[in-house]
Design an enzyme around this catalytic site. Structure first.
Site, mmCIF file in Angstrom:
data_model
loop_
_atom_site.group_PDB
_atom_site.id
_atom_site.type_symbol
_atom_site.label_atom_id
_atom_site.label_comp_id
_atom_site.label_asym_id
_atom_site.label_seq_id
_atom_site.Cartn_x
_atom_site.Cartn_y
_atom_site.Cartn_z
ATOM 1 C CG HIS A 291 0.682 6.966 4.054
ATOM 2 N ND1 HIS A 291 0.886 6.169 3.181
ATOM 3 C CD2 HIS A 291 -0.739 6.602 4.348
ATOM 4 C CE1 HIS A 291 0.085 5.422 2.747
ATOM 5 N NE2 HIS A 291 -0.902 5.554 3.605
ATOM 6 C CG HIS B 299 -1.828 1.213 1.324
ATOM 7 N ND1 HIS B 299 -2.670 1.682 0.544
ATOM 8 C CD2 HIS B 299 -1.661 1.847 2.472
ATOM 9 C CE1 HIS B 299 -2.885 2.999 1.106
ATOM 10 N NE2 HIS B 299 -2.323 3.286 2.064
ATOM 11 C CG ASP C 7 -21.198 15.860 -25.486
ATOM 12 O OD1 ASP C 7 -22.246 14.782 -25.008
ATOM 13 O OD2 ASP C 7 -21.020 16.989 -24.878
ATOM 14 C CG ASP D 276 -3.994 6.928 2.025
ATOM 15 O OD1 ASP D 276 -3.757 5.850 1.712
ATOM 16 O OD2 ASP D 276 -4.485 7.421 3.075
ATOM 17 C CD GLU E 62 -4.354 5.905 11.097
ATOM 18 O OE1 GLU E 62 -3.941 6.629 10.179
ATOM 19 O OE2 GLU E 62 -5.259 5.595 11.315
ATOM 20 C CG ASP E 63 -1.938 1.895 10.852
ATOM 21 O OD1 ASP E 63 -2.943 2.315 11.345
ATOM 22 O OD2 ASP E 63 -1.910 1.472 9.343
HETATM 23 MN MN MN Z 1 -3.118 4.684 3.666
#
Ligand code: MN
Length: 736
Positions: free
Chosen positions: A86, A61, A272, A152, A90-91
């Protein structure tokens, strides 16, 4: 179970990383590759043994997000490093401080911004909106935060298949609600269209499949048409020795779908379906003249539609977009949009912001429109203290608008949203001028403050010290700057009135010897039916209070409690949370609609009238229990993206005897006996209960709306098919 070969996987990770390096190589300065390598190893270590929902290693990812940043947005080393890292803070165990030590302040600021956006789901109807707002706040720090966030989101949308259905719907809604418009505003057209198409793929699965299928079915005949169409232009350009390329490609699935919806026509009638783009290799000095030269060649062969000329090369759009568009009539009678632009303009159009800067370096352009826009966003954020949800709505409406170009008396260009009024212009100049604005001179003519401005208008604002902002103004201004300034002004007015009311009340109470304590005010608020102390003062400030009324109040020793306005009487947070939990069940059970109705209280929403068989979801409301909506309901996007935690999966149970109200629109050519045939089928053949019927005939065209009760979508489809067989009937559509 599938056995995972870790060795193969390790090789795949390395090969993806090498691909990233290869693509970024042209932009790297010495030392950059080393930093990227360090970031990659850190991320790979930190996410080691973690897998995505799809079963793939997590590190795929961040690698893909970094790849998008390089290839599709054109960002450099700092962004690549930030993209790789990134999700680390957070993780995983890593902290922002540690990242700052390793990679410096810039990367840390960007990652901090990205981490803040994610946030957690807390109580409150607008937490998601609050998240969006936080995201916008990062604009003023570093625009790259949003660009990486878009990358992301794009990768998450591309891999949405492995998510459960309710998550898919929620993420897709959020995407169309805020991310696609943001990409548009930043000039990232390719990403914007892809996000919109992916949204459709998950939210309107049937339409998406159908349109994709039809695009590929018609592709051969379309390329034949295009090559025929461009042949004479190509020949002439070559003859004149110009360097160019011509592309003809279908419009996005989303824009085709949009047109089908708006005009209520089938795929075949969206004319169109594609645009022809001529991209010219030329120098910056010559590009404008060259584009017009090509325009003249195109229109030598094909007749242009004078209403469809769009010149964004003399003045670019505020997101930086530059291009010359014309729509011409082909030899077979079809309109074709032709876009003419230089290679530089095309780069900016595809990649937006980043490409824009690349070209700007050796160019002394004055403050570009995009920078002006970022400046405006910054202003908006600084001034605005309205609730997050309201703020996002306003911001969104600004994202969507096209703009008008107007001038000050001195000839300075100002870009305002489409439909902006003289008053918006006044607030754009300065809030003091806006508040005192009584009208304007537009091109020397005096106009009222609500006059809508047109491209090229020269505007001079007329002011008066006697002027005061009023509530009415909010009904016609369109810029958020004007809106928030007016609201501020009204608020301070309101406070002023309340102050006067307070003074008056206290004076009268004193003369009647009423003691001003909490208990008295409690009773007085009930007596006068207002909810807060401020509103009590404000009411008296606006309406006054008679001595007699106060005497009455004094007399009623125990004023009976009066029910206060339902608005303020809604549930408190805790009770609501409890209710929500109960409705959702312990593990987010699916709400079954159709039987055991007494377990949970639900109602079918009035906005989209779902019937059994429709794709639906439940929404927990504060005061009216659970409302069931169709996933195609116009309110879905807003509900899902702003109140995601109140959504409940819902499903119809098997058949039942209930009937549901819905509507059908029938269009056809009128003939004697048609109405009889139509109503005959509805009432006798299929035993459907009709609620109302209205029919219009105009010059032989028959248009009928029928409201009726059916059991489910199968029943309805059968009815539609029957009706379509009636002689003279052209089309039968469901409406709500
Ligand atoms: Mn992400």
């Amino acid at each position: 179970m599938i056995a995972i070969d870790l060795e193969v996987e390790r090789k795949e990770i390395i090969s993806r990383y090498r691909k990233l390096l290869r693509k970024s190589k042209p932009f790297l300065k010495s030392g950059d590759a080393k930093i990227i390598k360090k970031a990659f190893h850190l991320a790979a270590d930190a996410h080691n043994n973690v897998r995505r929902k799809s079963g793939e290693p997590y590190i795929y990812h961040p690698l893909e997000v970094a790849q998008i940043c390089v290839e599709e947005i054109g960002l450099g080393t700092t962004s690549i490093v930030s993209a790789l890292l990134h999700d680390v803070v957070e993780d995983t165990e890593w902290t922002i401080d540690e990242i700052e030590q390793e990679f410096g302040n810039k990367v840390a600021t960007i990652i901090d911004g990205l981490t803040k956006i994610t946030g957690t789901f807390e109580y409150g109807s607008s937490h998601q909106a609050e998240n969006f707002r936080k995201m916008l706040l990062t604009i003023s720090q570093d625009l790259r935060v949003i660009l990486i966030k878009l990358a992301d989101r794009l990768h998450n949308m591309r891999t949405l298949d492995s998510m459960p259905r309710n998550k898919q719907l929620k993420i897709a809604s959020e995407t169309i609600y805020i991310y696609a418009p943001l990409a548009h505003r930043l000039g990232l057209y390719a990403i914007k269209s892809e996000l919109e198409d992916l949204y459709l793929r998950y939210s309107e699965r049937e339409s998406y499949k159908e349109i994709t299928k039809k695009i590929s079915e018609t592709s051969a005949s379309r390329s034949r048409f295009i090559s025929k169409f461009i042949k004479p232009i190509k020949d002439e350009l070559t003859k004149q020795g110009l360097k160019f390329s011509i592309k003809g490609r279908p419009k996005s699935i989303h824009s085709i779908w949009n047109k089908m919806q708006k005009k209520d026509v089938p795929f075949e009638e969206v004319f169109d379906l594609f645009a022809v783009r001529i991209i010219l290799e030329t120098t910056p000095e010559r590009e404008k003249a060259d584009c017009w030269h090509i325009y003249s060649i195109v229109t030598d062969f094909y007749q242009p539609n004078p209403d469809r000329l769009r010149d964004w090369i003399s003045t670019s759009k505020s997101n930086g977009y530059e291009s010359l568009h014309t729509t011409v009539m082909s030899r077979t009678g079809q309109w074709v949009e032709v876009q003419i632009r230089s290679k530089r303009m095309d780069d900016i159009a595809e990649k937006g912001y980043a490409a824009h800067w690349k070209y700007k370096e050796n160019d002394n352009m004055e403050e570009s429109a995009l920078e002006q826009w970022v400046g405006k966003v910054r202003d908006m954020l600084e001034q605005n203290d309205s609730p997050a949800l309201e703020f996002i709505d306003e911001f969104r409406s600004n994202l969507f608008q096209d703009e008008v170009f107007v001038f000050t008396p001195k000839g300075d260009l100002r870009i305002l949203p489409h439909d902006a009024t003289a008053l918006d212009f006044a607030f754009e100049i300065h809030s003091e001028i806006g508040v005192k604005c009584i009208g304007a001179k537009v091109n020397q003519k005096i106009v009222p403050i609500n006059h809508r401005l047109n491209n090229g208008d020269q505007v001079e604002i007329l002011t008066s010290n006697k002027q005061k902002a009023n509530e009415d103004w909010l009904r016609f201004v369109v810029t958020s700057k004007a809106r928030s300034n007016i609201k501020d002004e009204l608020k301070s007015d309101k406070k002023h009135i309340a102050d006067e009311g307070k003074e008056l009340l206290l004076r009268k109470m004193k003369s009647l010897k009423i003691e001003p304590n909490n208990d008295t005010f409690d009773r007085m608020r009930r007596f006068l039916r207002v909810d807060t102390q401020f509103n009590l003062y404000y009411k008296i400030g606006t309406q006054g209070i008679t001595t007699q009324l106060l005497r009455d109040f004094k007399e009623v020793k125990h004023a009976r409690p009066v029910k206060i306005n339902a608005m303020s009487g809604s549930l408190d947070a805790k009770t609501f949370e409890k209710k929500l939990k109960k409705a959702k069940g312990d593990d987010n059970d699916i709400l079954l609609i159709g039987e055991d109705m007494d377990i949970v209280d639900y109602a079918l929403s009035k906005c989209c009238n779902p019937i059994p068989g429709d794709d639906v979801f439940g929404f927990v409301t504060v005061s009216e229990g659970i409302k069931v909506h169709r996933t195609s309901c116009p309110n879905t996007t807003e509900l899902m993206s702003n109140h995601g935690h109140r959504i409940i999966k819902a499903k119809w149970t098997s058949q039942q005897e209930l009937s549901f109200a819905t509507g059908l629109k029938i269009i056809g050519t009128d003939r004697v006996g048609l109405i009889n045939d139509v109503t005959g089928i509805i009432s006798s053949e299929l035993k459907v209960n009709m609620r109302s019927l209205s029919i219009d005939t105009d010059h032989g065209i028959f248009e009928g709306s029928i409201k009726l009760y059916v059991n489910d979508t199968r029943h309805l489809d059968k009815l539609i098919a029957k009706l379509e067989q009636v002689e003279g009937v052209e089309k039968v559509n469901r409406f709500d």
